[in-house]
Design an enzyme around this catalytic site. Structure first.
Site, short mmCIF file in Angstrom:
data_model
loop_
_atom_site.label_atom_id
_atom_site.label_comp_id
_atom_site.label_asym_id
_atom_site.label_seq_id
_atom_site.Cartn_x
_atom_site.Cartn_y
_atom_site.Cartn_z
N GLY A 71 22.12 8.94 -122.89
CA GLY A 71 20.92 8.08 -122.59
C GLY A 71 19.92 9.05 -122.01
O GLY A 71 18.80 8.79 -121.96
N THR A 72 20.51 9.91 -121.33
CA THR A 72 19.44 11.04 -120.66
C THR A 72 18.71 11.53 -121.96
O THR A 72 17.60 11.85 -121.88
CB THR A 72 20.39 12.24 -119.91
OG1 THR A 72 20.98 11.68 -118.75
CG2 THR A 72 19.42 13.47 -119.70
N ASN A 151 20.46 1.87 -111.46
CA ASN A 151 21.94 2.34 -111.42
C ASN A 151 22.52 2.26 -110.25
O ASN A 151 23.85 2.02 -110.19
CB ASN A 151 21.89 3.40 -112.29
CG ASN A 151 20.99 4.77 -111.60
OD1 ASN A 151 19.90 4.40 -111.68
ND2 ASN A 151 21.75 5.57 -111.35
N GLN A 179 21.84 0.50 -118.01
CA GLN A 179 22.55 -0.36 -117.20
C GLN A 179 22.58 -1.81 -117.79
O GLN A 179 23.62 -2.50 -117.01
CB GLN A 179 22.16 -0.06 -115.53
CG GLN A 179 22.62 1.05 -115.12
CD GLN A 179 24.07 1.28 -115.07
OE1 GLN A 179 24.77 0.59 -114.95
NE2 GLN A 179 24.23 2.77 -114.92
N SER A 199 23.03 3.62 -123.85
CA SER A 199 24.05 4.46 -124.05
C SER A 199 25.25 3.89 -124.08
O SER A 199 25.77 2.87 -123.60
CB SER A 199 24.11 5.33 -122.69
OG SER A 199 25.27 6.29 -122.53
N HIS A 201 28.56 4.90 -123.38
CA HIS A 201 30.02 4.92 -122.56
C HIS A 201 29.66 3.97 -121.64
O HIS A 201 30.68 3.61 -120.71
CB HIS A 201 30.15 6.35 -122.26
CG HIS A 201 29.33 6.81 -120.97
ND1 HIS A 201 29.58 6.89 -119.68
CD2 HIS A 201 27.80 7.20 -121.21
CE1 HIS A 201 28.67 7.30 -119.01
NE2 HIS A 201 27.47 7.69 -119.81
N CYS A 323 25.65 10.94 -111.58
CA CYS A 323 24.85 12.20 -111.98
C CYS A 323 24.69 13.08 -110.71
O CYS A 323 24.41 14.17 -110.70
CB CYS A 323 23.72 11.83 -112.78
SG CYS A 323 24.10 10.97 -114.21
#
Length: 383
Positions: A71-72, A151, A179, A199, A201, A323
């Site tokens: 996602g980053t 998030n 999210q 993302s 995961h 993070c």
């Protein structure tokens, strides 16, 4: 000892069906998807099938999905790629003060390289005002990037309203939906976005794979150069097992989306129980929040101590974004909604998932009061 996992906004367990789908692409169908022979074509077909499942989850067209490593990376590709491509049209970016660091740090980097960034404030519930977005637009504005839901505190932003403003002003609009995809309905046309990050995961898929929705006609500058993979937008030999897993996780997430709302009842039960603790408060909007997110603050104690004590009771939780869990600085999100540093340090995020039960909620509610009481007794902040 009972084990309760309540940190699903940090990551989720890979679904067994996802793992099963991935396994053949490690050892049996291991071909490079750019190769022309049989096992290469098998890998290519698997990628395209996964691309369809990811696009179906967010209401996009298959060809509008670009696979990335996270996602980053999707956020970086969207933001850097867009503004670098459109630098000749302007140099101004609009974002919010509560974005994920993948967005905020990217914007800070671009500021160092000649771009101007407006960081919009949010309400005490963590909501961006669309009127503030419109007011911030200048003739030099080339990108708006506002997350779909936060998030940390789970607040859902008025993306549809902001999307209408962006369309009217003909400004590229990106949202980080890491999210929200798989938790609430996400449709790129309804949201009115040009780009959207997701993302794997976060939806019971593997780590190390993400995707960027790129609306047809939206031009961006590639950030990785090489073999011209992913429509010449993201060069790198594709992570076939990861992409297959993302596709399967997306397929399952779409099927199970109607059941995700069941988490709302568990969330509300959790909130009700925790708020019975003296000097405890809910962070974020009471209603406009993700169905699995509950974020609290407790006066006179620190969140890190709560996390460690909960862990000793078998409960996995967090103080905010995974993070930044090693940072000594108070959450930028909690500071942005008006909390003092000592209040922000006393935060606890509990995020539910598919396997959580009322029994899990009751267990957390039963162990947390004693933890809070014990920590307050030894806290120099206590009254």
């Amino acid at each position: 000892m009972k084990q309760v996992y309540m940190d699903h906004s940090a990551t989720t367990a890979t679904d067994p069906a996802v793992t099963e789908a991935m396994l053949p692409y490690f050892s049996e169908k291991y071909g490079n998807p750019s190769s022309l022979y049989t096992i290469g074509r098998q890998a290519r077909r698997a990628i395209e099938e996964a691309r369809q499942h990811v696009s179906d989850l967010i209401g996009a067209k298959k060809e509008e999905i670009i696979f990335t490593g996270s996602g980053t990376e999707s956020d970086n590709l969207a933001i850097k790629g867009s503004v670098l491509k459109n630098r000749g049209k302007g140099d101004h970016i609009i974002t919010s003060s509560i974005e994920h660091h993948a967005v905020l740090h990217t914007c800070k980097y671009l500021e160092k390289n000649g771009f101007k960034v407006t960081y919009l404030p949010v309400s005490k519930e963590g909501i961006v005002n669309p009127a503030d977005v419109e007011k911030a637009i200048t003739p030099q504005t080339i990108l708006i990037t506002i997350m779909h839901a936060n998030n940390e505190i789970g607040t859902i932003q008025p993306i549809e309203e902001i999307g209408k403003i962006a369309k009217e002003k003909q400004i590229t609009f990106h949202t980080d939906a890491v999210q929200t995809a798989g938790k609430i309905p996400v449709n790129v046309d309804a949201l009115g976005v040009s780009m959207l990050s997701v993302s794997a995961h976060k939806i019971y898929g593997p780590k190390g794979v993400g995707a960027l929705y790129l609306r047809k006609g939206t031009a961006i500058e590639p950030q990785l150069h090489g073999g011209g993979h992913e429509r010449n937008i993201r060069s790198s030999t594709e992570n076939v097992p990861g992409i297959v897993g993302f596709g399967k996780a997306s397929e399952l997430a779409k099927e199970r989306l109607p059941h995700e709302s069941n988490l709302t009842a568990l969330r509300d039960s959790l909130i009700k129980g925790v708020l019975e603790i003296e000097d405890s408060y809910l962070n974020g909007h009471p209603v406009k929040r993700l169905p699995n997110n509950a974020n609290f603050r407790f006066s006179f104690i620190e969140g890190e101590s709560m996390i460690l004590n909960l862990d000793m009771k078998g409960v996995a939780a967090s103080t905010g974004s995974a993070c930044s869990s090693t940072s000594l600085e108070p959450s930028h999100v909690l500071m942005a909604i008006g909390l003092r540093p000592e209040e922000a340090h006393g935060s606890l995020r509990l995020t539910l998932g598919r396997k959580n039960t009322q029994e899990d909620v009751d267990y957390v509610i039963s162990v947390l009061p004693d933890i809070v009481k014990k920590l307050r007794m030894i806290s120099p902040l206590s009254r």
